[in-house]
Design a protein around this motif. Structure first.
Motif, PDB file in Angstrom:
ATOM      1  N   GLU A 258     -35.675  47.401 -71.942  1.00 31.87           N
ATOM      2  CA  GLU A 258     -35.538  45.890 -71.380  1.00 31.87           C
ATOM      3  C   GLU A 258     -34.288  45.732 -70.860  1.00 31.87           C
ATOM      4  O   GLU A 258     -33.936  45.369 -70.026  1.00 31.87           O
ATOM      5  CB  GLU A 258     -36.263  45.041 -72.371  1.00 31.87           C
ATOM      6  CG  GLU A 258     -35.838  43.443 -71.896  1.00 31.87           C
ATOM      7  CD  GLU A 258     -36.605  42.362 -72.833  1.00 31.87           C
ATOM      8  OE1 GLU A 258     -36.815  42.909 -74.214  1.00 31.87           O
ATOM      9  OE2 GLU A 258     -36.678  41.447 -72.406  1.00 31.87           O
TER      10      GLU A 258
ATOM     11  N   GLY B  68     -49.197  41.070 -78.914  1.00 37.29           N
ATOM     12  CA  GLY B  68     -48.639  42.509 -79.340  1.00 37.29           C
ATOM     13  C   GLY B  68     -47.055  42.480 -79.357  1.00 37.29           C
ATOM     14  O   GLY B  68     -46.316  41.852 -78.718  1.00 37.29           O
ATOM     15  N   GLY B  69     -46.629  43.794 -79.743  1.00 37.91           N
ATOM     16  CA  GLY B  69     -45.491  43.933 -79.751  1.00 37.91           C
ATOM     17  C   GLY B  69     -44.628  43.823 -78.298  1.00 37.91           C
ATOM     18  O   GLY B  69     -43.138  43.499 -78.198  1.00 37.91           O
TER      19      GLY B  69
ATOM     20  N   ALA C  30     -42.818  40.621 -76.502  1.00 32.27           N
ATOM     21  CA  ALA C  30     -41.374  40.248 -77.150  1.00 32.27           C
ATOM     22  C   ALA C  30     -40.690  40.309 -75.570  1.00 32.27           C
ATOM     23  O   ALA C  30     -39.785  39.777 -75.300  1.00 32.27           O
ATOM     24  CB  ALA C  30     -40.862  40.895 -77.789  1.00 32.27           C
ATOM     25  N   ASN C  31     -41.216  41.043 -74.564  1.00 30.71           N
ATOM     26  CA  ASN C  31     -40.364  41.583 -73.294  1.00 30.71           C
ATOM     27  C   ASN C  31     -40.314  40.092 -72.459  1.00 30.71           C
ATOM     28  O   ASN C  31     -41.224  39.758 -71.985  1.00 30.71           O
ATOM     29  CB  ASN C  31     -41.072  42.710 -72.715  1.00 30.71           C
ATOM     30  CG  ASN C  31     -39.924  43.056 -71.451  1.00 30.71           C
ATOM     31  OD1 ASN C  31     -40.060  42.553 -70.422  1.00 30.71           O
ATOM     32  ND2 ASN C  31     -39.275  44.448 -71.577  1.00 30.71           N
TER      33      ASN C  31
ATOM     34  N   GLY D 242     -50.605  50.437 -80.180  1.00 32.77           N
ATOM     35  CA  GLY D 242     -51.877  51.183 -80.135  1.00 32.77           C
ATOM     36  C   GLY D 242     -52.858  50.524 -79.142  1.00 32.77           C
ATOM     37  O   GLY D 242     -53.931  51.226 -79.206  1.00 32.77           O
TER      38      GLY D 242
ATOM     39  N   HIS E 198     -49.783  51.286 -88.581  1.00 32.42           N
ATOM     40  CA  HIS E 198     -48.271  51.608 -89.166  1.00 32.42           C
ATOM     41  C   HIS E 198     -48.114  50.386 -90.030  1.00 32.42           C
ATOM     42  O   HIS E 198     -47.308  50.665 -91.045  1.00 32.42           O
ATOM     43  CB  HIS E 198     -47.290  51.880 -88.089  1.00 32.42           C
ATOM     44  CG  HIS E 198     -47.319  50.796 -87.000  1.00 32.42           C
ATOM     45  ND1 HIS E 198     -47.579  49.253 -87.167  1.00 32.42           N
ATOM     46  CD2 HIS E 198     -46.973  50.966 -85.703  1.00 32.42           C
ATOM     47  CE1 HIS E 198     -47.489  48.976 -85.954  1.00 32.42           C
ATOM     48  NE2 HIS E 198     -47.285  49.712 -85.127  1.00 32.42           N
TER      49      HIS E 198
ATOM     50  N   GLY F  18     -47.268  50.582 -74.798  1.00 31.03           N
ATOM     51  CA  GLY F  18     -46.394  50.504 -75.942  1.00 31.03           C
ATOM     52  C   GLY F  18     -45.979  52.161 -75.964  1.00 31.03           C
ATOM     53  O   GLY F  18     -44.760  52.614 -76.092  1.00 31.03           O
TER      54      GLY F  18
ATOM     55  N   ASP G  29     -42.319  54.058 -75.311  1.00 32.74           N
ATOM     56  CA  ASP G  29     -41.882  54.825 -76.442  1.00 32.74           C
ATOM     57  C   ASP G  29     -41.683  56.307 -76.029  1.00 32.74           C
ATOM     58  O   ASP G  29     -40.610  56.959 -76.329  1.00 32.74           O
ATOM     59  CB  ASP G  29     -42.604  54.747 -77.616  1.00 32.74           C
ATOM     60  CG  ASP G  29     -42.706  53.300 -78.186  1.00 32.74           C
ATOM     61  OD1 ASP G  29     -41.703  52.559 -77.994  1.00 32.74           O
ATOM     62  OD2 ASP G  29     -43.542  53.009 -78.882  1.00 32.74           O
TER      63      ASP G  29
ATOM     64  N   GLY H  10     -38.937  52.195 -77.937  1.00 29.81           N
ATOM     65  CA  GLY H  10     -38.063  52.190 -76.833  1.00 29.81           C
ATOM     66  C   GLY H  10     -38.108  50.908 -76.096  1.00 29.81           C
ATOM     67  O   GLY H  10     -37.217  50.721 -75.314  1.00 29.81           O
ATOM     68  N   GLY H  11     -39.022  49.920 -76.209  1.00 35.45           N
ATOM     69  CA  GLY H  11     -39.080  48.968 -75.523  1.00 35.45           C
ATOM     70  C   GLY H  11     -37.992  47.881 -75.296  1.00 35.45           C
ATOM     71  O   GLY H  11     -37.588  47.753 -74.289  1.00 35.45           O
TER      72      GLY H  11
END
Ligand code: AMP
Ligand code: MG
Length: 325
Positions: A179, A253-254, A257-258, A134, A11, A158, A162, A174-175
Motif C-alpha cells: 500500500e 478482513g485484514g 485496512a487498505n 484466508g 492463525h 491476502g 503476501d 505484504g499488504g
C-alpha cells in the motif's frame, strides 16, 4: 446473558466476551506467526493455540472484570478452517463448558465476520466484501440464508499480496508495504483483469507480476496490482448489491485496512447512493468477539450434548440455518 466466544480457525486464537445487548466486554487474542518466508503450518498453529489458550482466557476474563462462572453460554468457531486448529478450539470449548456446566454453540466463522460488522457499524442488511489472508468472498443474506455470491477461484487477495511481497523481498505481511509503495507508483502496467461471472481469479496476476519484477519499478507494480485487483473486487461487490437490491456495503478482513480499497468502495457506493461501512481493525480480523456475538444470535442452537459436537472444516456459509433474522 453473557457469552464467551472462542476463535481458532487459523492463525488467531481469540476469546471475546459479550453481553446480550451487544456490549463488548473483552476481546483478547494471541496470533501465531509462521517462520519468516513460510506459510501457516496447521499443526504448529494448533500447538500455539493449545499453549496459549488458558492465558488468553484469563486475559479476557480480567479485561471483562467477570468470573468464569458469570458466563452463560460458550460459543466456538466450528468452521470453516484448519482441522488441527478447529479441534483444539472445540476441546477448549468443551473443557470450559464442563467447568461451569453451561451449553455450547458452534458458529460459522464467515458469518461471524458479517454479524460483528452489522453490530459495530450499525448497518442492517449489507453485502459484505470479506478480504483476508484466508478468504475472499462476497456474502449477503438472501431468502433466509447467508449466501456466497462471489469468491476467488484460486488464491485469496491476502495470499496474492503476501506472495508477491515475498517474491519482491518485502516484509511480511505484504499488504501494508505494498500500500505504501503503491502511493508512489506513476505508471499503470497492464495485468490480467480476471472476473468470471461473480468470481475472481488472482494467480495469473501473481505470475505476471513476478515475471515483471526485474524490468519494472516496484512502486509501479504495487500500484498496478492494487488498481487491478481492487477494481475486480469492487466490480463483483457492486453487481451483488445491484442484483440483490441491497443498499449497503460492509468491508471487512485484514485487507480492509487498505485506504485505496476503502476509497474505491466508497466511490462506488456514493455513485449508487448506497451506505459504505468499514469494520474497525480490531474486529475486522479474526477474533473471539465475532464468535461470541454470533453465539448470542444463534443461542437456540446451543447444546449440552458435548459428545455429539464435531468440527466442520469445510462448513459452507449457505449450510447454516439462520433463525435470528
Ligand atoms: P487476516 O487474514 O484477516 O488477518 O488478514 C491478513 C491479510 O491482510 C494479509 O494478507 C495482509 O497482507 C493483509 N493486509 C494487512 N494490512 C493491509 C493493508 N494495509 N493493505 C492491504 N492488505 C493488508
Ligand atoms: Mg477470518
Amino acid at each position: 446473558m453473557i457469552c464467551l466466544g472462542i476463535e481458532g480457525t487459523a492463525h488467531t486464537f481469540g476469546i471475546g466476551i459479550l453481553s446480550e445487548d451487544g456490549k463488548v466486554l473483552a476481546n483478547a487474542k494471541k496470533v501465531y506467526s509462521p517462520q519468516e518466508g513460510f506459510g501457516i503450518k496447521p499443526v504448529e498453529a494448533a500447538e500455539h493455540h493449545k499453549k496459549f489458550s488458558e492465558d488468553v482466557l484469563n486475559e479476557a476474563l480480567e479485561r471483562a472484570k467477570i468470573k468464569l462462572s458469570d458466563v452463560d453460554l460458550i460459543a466456538f468457531s466450528q468452521g470453516p478452517g484448519l482441522p488441527p486448529c478447529l479441534s483444539v478450539t472445540l476441546k477448549k470449548a468443551i473443557e470450559i463448558a464442563k467447568r461451569i456446566k453451561k451449553p455450547i454453540v458452534g458458529v460459522n466463522h464467515c458469518i461471524a465476520h458479517l454479524e460483528i460488522g452489522r453490530l459495530i457499524c450499525k448497518c442492517s442488511d449489507p453485502v459484505m466484501l470479506y478480504v483476508s489472508g484466508g478468504n475472499t468472498q462476497v456474502i449477503a443474506f438472501s431468502e433466509g440464508k447467508y449466501r456466497v455470491f462471489g469468491e476467488t477461484l484460486d488464491i485469496t487477495i491476502g495470499n496474492l499480496l503476501d506472495c508477491f511481497a515475498r517474491a519482491a523481498n518485502l516484509p511480511f505481511p505484504g499488504g501494508p508495504k505494498i500500500e505504501e509503495l503503491a502511493k508512489r507508483g506513476t505508471k499503470y502496467i497492464q495485468l490480467p483483469y480476471r472476473v468470471k461471472g461473480m468470481d475472481v481469479s488472482f494467480t495469473g496476476i501473481l505470475t505476471l507480476l513476478e515475471k515483471k519484477l526485474k524490468e519494472n519499478k516496484i512502486e509501479d507494480l504495487c500500484y498496478s496490482l492494487q488498481e487491478t485487483t481492487f477494481a475486480m473486487l469492487v466490480e463483483v461487490s457492486e453487481r451483488a448489491i445491484a442484483h440483490l437490491r441491497k443498499n449497503e456495503l460492509l468491508l471487512t478482513g485484514g485487507v480492509a485496512a487498505n485506504k485505496r480499497l476503502q476509497e474505491m468502495c466508497e466511490v462506488m457506493c456514493r455513485e449508487r447512493g448506497a451506505g459504505f461501512y468499514v469494520v474497525p481493525h480490531e474486529y475486522a480480523g479474526d477474533c473471539g468477539a465475532n464468535i461470541a456475538w454470533t453465539g448470542i444470535l444463534a443461542k437456540n442452537n446451543s447444546t449440552r450434548n458435548f459428545g455429539k459436537i464435531k468440527i466442520k472444516p469445510k462448513w459452507r456459509t449457505d449450510d447454516v440455518s439462520v433463525d435470528w433474522r
